[in-house]
Every structure is written in structure tokens, then in C-alpha cells.
Design a protein around this motif. Structure first.
Motif, PDB file in Angstrom:
ATOM      1  N   LEU A   1      31.549 -17.882  48.996  1.00 45.10           N
ATOM      2  CA  LEU A   1      31.715 -17.704  47.547  1.00 45.10           C
ATOM      3  C   LEU A   1      30.333 -17.585  46.913  1.00 45.10           C
ATOM      4  O   LEU A   1      29.432 -18.364  47.230  1.00 45.10           O
ATOM      5  CB  LEU A   1      32.444 -18.899  46.937  1.00 45.10           C
ATOM      6  CG  LEU A   1      33.952 -18.967  47.112  1.00 45.10           C
ATOM      7  CD1 LEU A   1      34.486 -20.297  46.586  1.00 45.10           C
ATOM      8  CD2 LEU A   1      34.629 -17.825  46.402  1.00 45.10           C
ATOM      9  N   PRO A   2      30.140 -16.632  46.042  1.00 45.10           N
ATOM     10  CA  PRO A   2      28.830 -16.519  45.397  1.00 45.10           C
ATOM     11  C   PRO A   2      28.586 -17.677  44.438  1.00 45.10           C
ATOM     12  O   PRO A   2      29.521 -18.345  43.995  1.00 45.10           O
ATOM     13  CB  PRO A   2      28.913 -15.186  44.648  1.00 45.10           C
ATOM     14  CG  PRO A   2      30.357 -14.859  44.549  1.00 45.10           C
ATOM     15  CD  PRO A   2      31.066 -15.594  45.644  1.00 45.10           C
ATOM     16  N   ARG A   3      27.337 -17.911  44.117  1.00 47.17           N
ATOM     17  CA  ARG A   3      26.998 -19.003  43.205  1.00 47.17           C
ATOM     18  C   ARG A   3      27.626 -18.755  41.848  1.00 47.17           C
ATOM     19  O   ARG A   3      27.905 -17.641  41.462  1.00 47.17           O
ATOM     20  CB  ARG A   3      25.483 -19.144  43.092  1.00 47.17           C
ATOM     21  CG  ARG A   3      24.864 -17.966  42.414  1.00 47.17           C
ATOM     22  CD  ARG A   3      23.368 -17.942  42.323  1.00 47.17           C
ATOM     23  NE  ARG A   3      22.716 -19.160  42.695  1.00 47.17           N
ATOM     24  CZ  ARG A   3      21.502 -19.490  42.343  1.00 47.17           C
ATOM     25  NH1 ARG A   3      20.807 -18.669  41.609  1.00 47.17           N
ATOM     26  NH2 ARG A   3      20.961 -20.592  42.726  1.00 47.17           N
ATOM     27  N   GLY A   4      27.921 -19.862  41.171  1.00 40.84           N
ATOM     28  CA  GLY A   4      28.478 -19.750  39.828  1.00 40.84           C
ATOM     29  C   GLY A   4      29.840 -20.410  39.709  1.00 40.84           C
ATOM     30  O   GLY A   4      30.276 -21.158  40.581  1.00 40.84           O
ATOM     31  N   GLU A   5      30.520 -20.111  38.617  1.00 41.53           N
ATOM     32  CA  GLU A   5      31.818 -20.704  38.299  1.00 41.53           C
ATOM     33  C   GLU A   5      32.943 -19.790  38.788  1.00 41.53           C
ATOM     34  O   GLU A   5      32.878 -18.576  38.630  1.00 41.53           O
ATOM     35  CB  GLU A   5      31.926 -20.876  36.782  1.00 41.53           C
ATOM     36  CG  GLU A   5      33.235 -21.462  36.321  1.00 41.53           C
ATOM     37  CD  GLU A   5      33.290 -21.596  34.800  1.00 41.53           C
ATOM     38  OE1 GLU A   5      34.395 -21.452  34.258  1.00 41.53           O
ATOM     39  OE2 GLU A   5      32.243 -21.841  34.167  1.00 41.53           O
ATOM     40  N   HIS A   6      33.964 -20.415  39.384  1.00 45.04           N
ATOM     41  CA  HIS A   6      35.113 -19.654  39.891  1.00 45.04           C
ATOM     42  C   HIS A   6      36.404 -20.348  39.490  1.00 45.04           C
ATOM     43  O   HIS A   6      36.465 -21.577  39.429  1.00 45.04           O
ATOM     44  CB  HIS A   6      35.052 -19.531  41.416  1.00 45.04           C
ATOM     45  CG  HIS A   6      33.848 -18.807  41.896  1.00 45.04           C
ATOM     46  ND1 HIS A   6      33.723 -17.446  41.835  1.00 45.04           N
ATOM     47  CD2 HIS A   6      32.683 -19.267  42.431  1.00 45.04           C
ATOM     48  CE1 HIS A   6      32.548 -17.082  42.314  1.00 45.04           C
ATOM     49  NE2 HIS A   6      31.887 -18.186  42.679  1.00 45.04           N
ATOM     50  N   GLN A   7      37.436 -19.547  39.241  1.00 45.85           N
ATOM     51  CA  GLN A   7      38.776 -20.062  38.948  1.00 45.85           C
ATOM     52  C   GLN A   7      39.645 -19.825  40.184  1.00 45.85           C
ATOM     53  O   GLN A   7      39.758 -18.695  40.663  1.00 45.85           O
ATOM     54  CB  GLN A   7      39.396 -19.323  37.751  1.00 45.85           C
ATOM     55  CG  GLN A   7      38.688 -19.545  36.445  1.00 45.85           C
ATOM     56  CD  GLN A   7      38.932 -20.939  35.904  1.00 45.85           C
ATOM     57  OE1 GLN A   7      40.026 -21.461  35.980  1.00 45.85           O
ATOM     58  NE2 GLN A   7      37.888 -21.546  35.362  1.00 45.85           N
ATOM     59  N   LEU A   8      40.266 -20.894  40.693  1.00 49.40           N
ATOM     60  CA  LEU A   8      41.183 -20.799  41.826  1.00 49.40           C
ATOM     61  C   LEU A   8      42.596 -21.027  41.318  1.00 49.40           C
ATOM     62  O   LEU A   8      42.834 -21.912  40.498  1.00 49.40           O
ATOM     63  CB  LEU A   8      40.851 -21.848  42.883  1.00 49.40           C
ATOM     64  CG  LEU A   8      39.414 -21.919  43.393  1.00 49.40           C
ATOM     65  CD1 LEU A   8      39.280 -23.028  44.421  1.00 49.40           C
ATOM     66  CD2 LEU A   8      38.983 -20.584  43.972  1.00 49.40           C
ATOM     67  N   GLN A   9      43.527 -20.241  41.825  1.00 44.26           N
ATOM     68  CA  GLN A   9      44.925 -20.413  41.457  1.00 44.26           C
ATOM     69  C   GLN A   9      45.775 -19.897  42.614  1.00 44.26           C
ATOM     70  O   GLN A   9      45.425 -18.914  43.267  1.00 44.26           O
ATOM     71  CB  GLN A   9      45.251 -19.644  40.182  1.00 44.26           C
ATOM     72  CG  GLN A   9      46.545 -20.052  39.540  1.00 44.26           C
ATOM     73  CD  GLN A   9      46.665 -19.518  38.112  1.00 44.26           C
ATOM     74  OE1 GLN A   9      46.010 -18.559  37.732  1.00 44.26           O
ATOM     75  NE2 GLN A   9      47.517 -20.149  37.327  1.00 44.26           N
ATOM     76  N   ALA A  10      46.888 -20.583  42.875  1.00 46.13           N
ATOM     77  CA  ALA A  10      47.798 -20.172  43.938  1.00 46.13           C
ATOM     78  C   ALA A  10      49.119 -19.750  43.321  1.00 46.13           C
ATOM     79  O   ALA A  10      49.543 -20.282  42.296  1.00 46.13           O
ATOM     80  CB  ALA A  10      48.005 -21.313  44.927  1.00 46.13           C
ATOM     81  N   ASP A  11      49.770 -18.759  43.952  1.00 43.59           N
ATOM     82  CA  ASP A  11      51.068 -18.266  43.504  1.00 43.59           C
ATOM     83  C   ASP A  11      52.089 -18.477  44.608  1.00 43.59           C
ATOM     84  O   ASP A  11      51.794 -18.238  45.790  1.00 43.59           O
ATOM     85  CB  ASP A  11      51.015 -16.763  43.198  1.00 43.59           C
ATOM     86  CG  ASP A  11      50.049 -16.407  42.092  1.00 43.59           C
ATOM     87  OD1 ASP A  11      49.972 -17.163  41.112  1.00 43.59           O
ATOM     88  OD2 ASP A  11      49.378 -15.359  42.218  1.00 43.59           O
ATOM     89  N   LEU A  12      53.288 -18.876  44.224  1.00 44.11           N
ATOM     90  CA  LEU A  12      54.399 -18.979  45.153  1.00 44.11           C
ATOM     91  C   LEU A  12      55.143 -17.651  45.091  1.00 44.11           C
ATOM     92  O   LEU A  12      55.577 -17.229  44.016  1.00 44.11           O
ATOM     93  CB  LEU A  12      55.328 -20.123  44.754  1.00 44.11           C
ATOM     94  CG  LEU A  12      56.471 -20.365  45.719  1.00 44.11           C
ATOM     95  CD1 LEU A  12      55.966 -21.157  46.908  1.00 44.11           C
ATOM     96  CD2 LEU A  12      57.587 -21.097  45.047  1.00 44.11           C
ATOM     97  N   VAL A  13      55.243 -16.958  46.220  1.00 45.83           N
ATOM     98  CA  VAL A  13      55.847 -15.638  46.294  1.00 45.83           C
ATOM     99  C   VAL A  13      57.140 -15.735  47.096  1.00 45.83           C
ATOM    100  O   VAL A  13      57.140 -16.291  48.202  1.00 45.83           O
ATOM    101  CB  VAL A  13      54.878 -14.631  46.965  1.00 45.83           C
ATOM    102  CG1 VAL A  13      55.487 -13.255  47.047  1.00 45.83           C
ATOM    103  CG2 VAL A  13      53.560 -14.592  46.216  1.00 45.83           C
TER     104      VAL A  13
END
Length: 191
Positions: free
Chosen positions: A138-150
């Protein structure tokens, strides 16, 4: 009336001769097999008659007339959240942007359901039957993680609340970084 009977006979004769046209098999100089309606040096091929069915006249079978029973109702998940990393967590420089993402899913993930992981709104891991994902580099900085149920039809049924992750990475511009292209050109080098 005689003219119409003769016309019908001519049309029927033309149709039957077209349907009964002979087909010949040839092999050309390059060894390719060619089928044609010209006899030439080929051998005649007898074709089986083709059965043609008008689809508007076909009666539906007893099986197809039965009502389609809907699938069993989907399981309602009581808990679907990312437990690792924690929200607002910072990955230190030594982890090089690598992180394991864990989900809590209750009841357990059902057979037809899968989970996909999104990073910054983009799908980074395609839907899989798992509750653990690994992200690397992952590159430096802020990231948003989210998971989806499919579900089995590919529809997103449920999404986790987003988790914010901060990644620290060593800058290539730091003088001590061995990947710094200017490292050998430092004016203080050798002093």
C-alpha cells in the motif's frame, strides 16, 4: 386454377431440388478439406435430413409449466465488520504497506455468499469465500478499507462500515535510504 396448380408444383419441385442438392468433398493442393455443390474431382457426401421445428408451434412441457419456486431466503447477517486493522490505525514504516484485513461475520459466511475488499473505493480483491485478505505494498498515506458481501448472483447485499488506515513508508528522498538516487552525490559524503 390450372395455372395456380402448375405454379405450386413448380415451386414445390424447386424447393425439393434445393433441399436435395448434392454436396461434394474435395481436398485442395494444400490439404484443406473443402465442401461444395460442384462435383469436380470430389466425392459425394450424403447428408442426413435436417429436422426443422417451428418454435411457435412447440407446446411447453409439463415440467416447464410448473411454477418456479423462489430460492431459500438469504441469511440475515447480524455482524459484518472489519476487525483488523482497527479504524484510524497507522501502519509503521517497517511493515512496508503490508497488512492483513480480517472480518467478523456472524453467522458464518454462507456457501453461496462471497466477500470482496475495496481500497479507496476500488475493488482490490475479487469476491472470495473468505473472511481474511492480505494487502501488500500500500502506498504511503491515508486509505479507506471496506468489504462487501456479494451473493451468488453477484449483487452486493451488505457493506462494512469504512475503516481508515494510515500507511507510513520511508521516503526515497531521505539521505539514509539506499534507494535514494542522490545518495552517492551527497556533499557531506566522506566527511
Amino acid at each position: 386454377m390450372l395455372v395456380s396448380v402448375i405454379s405450386i408444383c413448380l415451386v414445390a419441385g424447386a424447393a425439393s431440388s434445393a433441399m436435395a442438392a448434392s454436396v461434394y468433398r474435395h481436398v485442395d493442393a494444400a490439404g484443406n478439406v473443402v465442401y461444395s455443390d460442384e462435383p469436380g474431382a470430389g466425392t459425394r457426401v450424403d447428408l442426413k435430413p435436417i429436422t426443422v421445428v417451428d418454435p411457435t408451434e412447440v407446446e411447453p412441457s409439463a415440467d416447464s409449466r410448473q411454477s418456479v419456486t423462489p430460492e431459500a431466503p438469504a441469511v440475515e447477517y447480524e455482524r459484518f465488520v472489519i476487525t483488523r486493522p482497527q479504524n484510524q490505525q497507522t501502519l509503521p514504516t517497517g511493515q512496508a504497506g503490508d497488512v492483513q484485513v480480517r472480518l467478523a461475520i456472524e453467522p458464518a459466511l454462507q456457501r453461496g455468499d462471497r466477500v470482496q475488499l475495496r481500497v479507496d473505493g476500488k475493488v482490490s480483491q475479487s469476491p472470495m469465500h473468505t473472511s481474511v485478505f492480505v494487502l501488500t505494498q500500500l502506498p504511503r498515506g491515508e486509505h479507506q478499507l471496506q468489504a462487501d458481501l456479494v451473493d451468488a448472483q453477484g449483487q452486493v447485499r451488505l457493506s462494512t462500515p469504512p475503516v481508515t488506515l494510515y500507511v507510513q513508508r520511508a521516503s526515497i528522498n531521505l539521505p539514509a535510504n539506499p534507494n535514494n538516487p542522490d545518495r552517492g552525490n551527497s556533499p557531506n559524503r566522506g566527511k
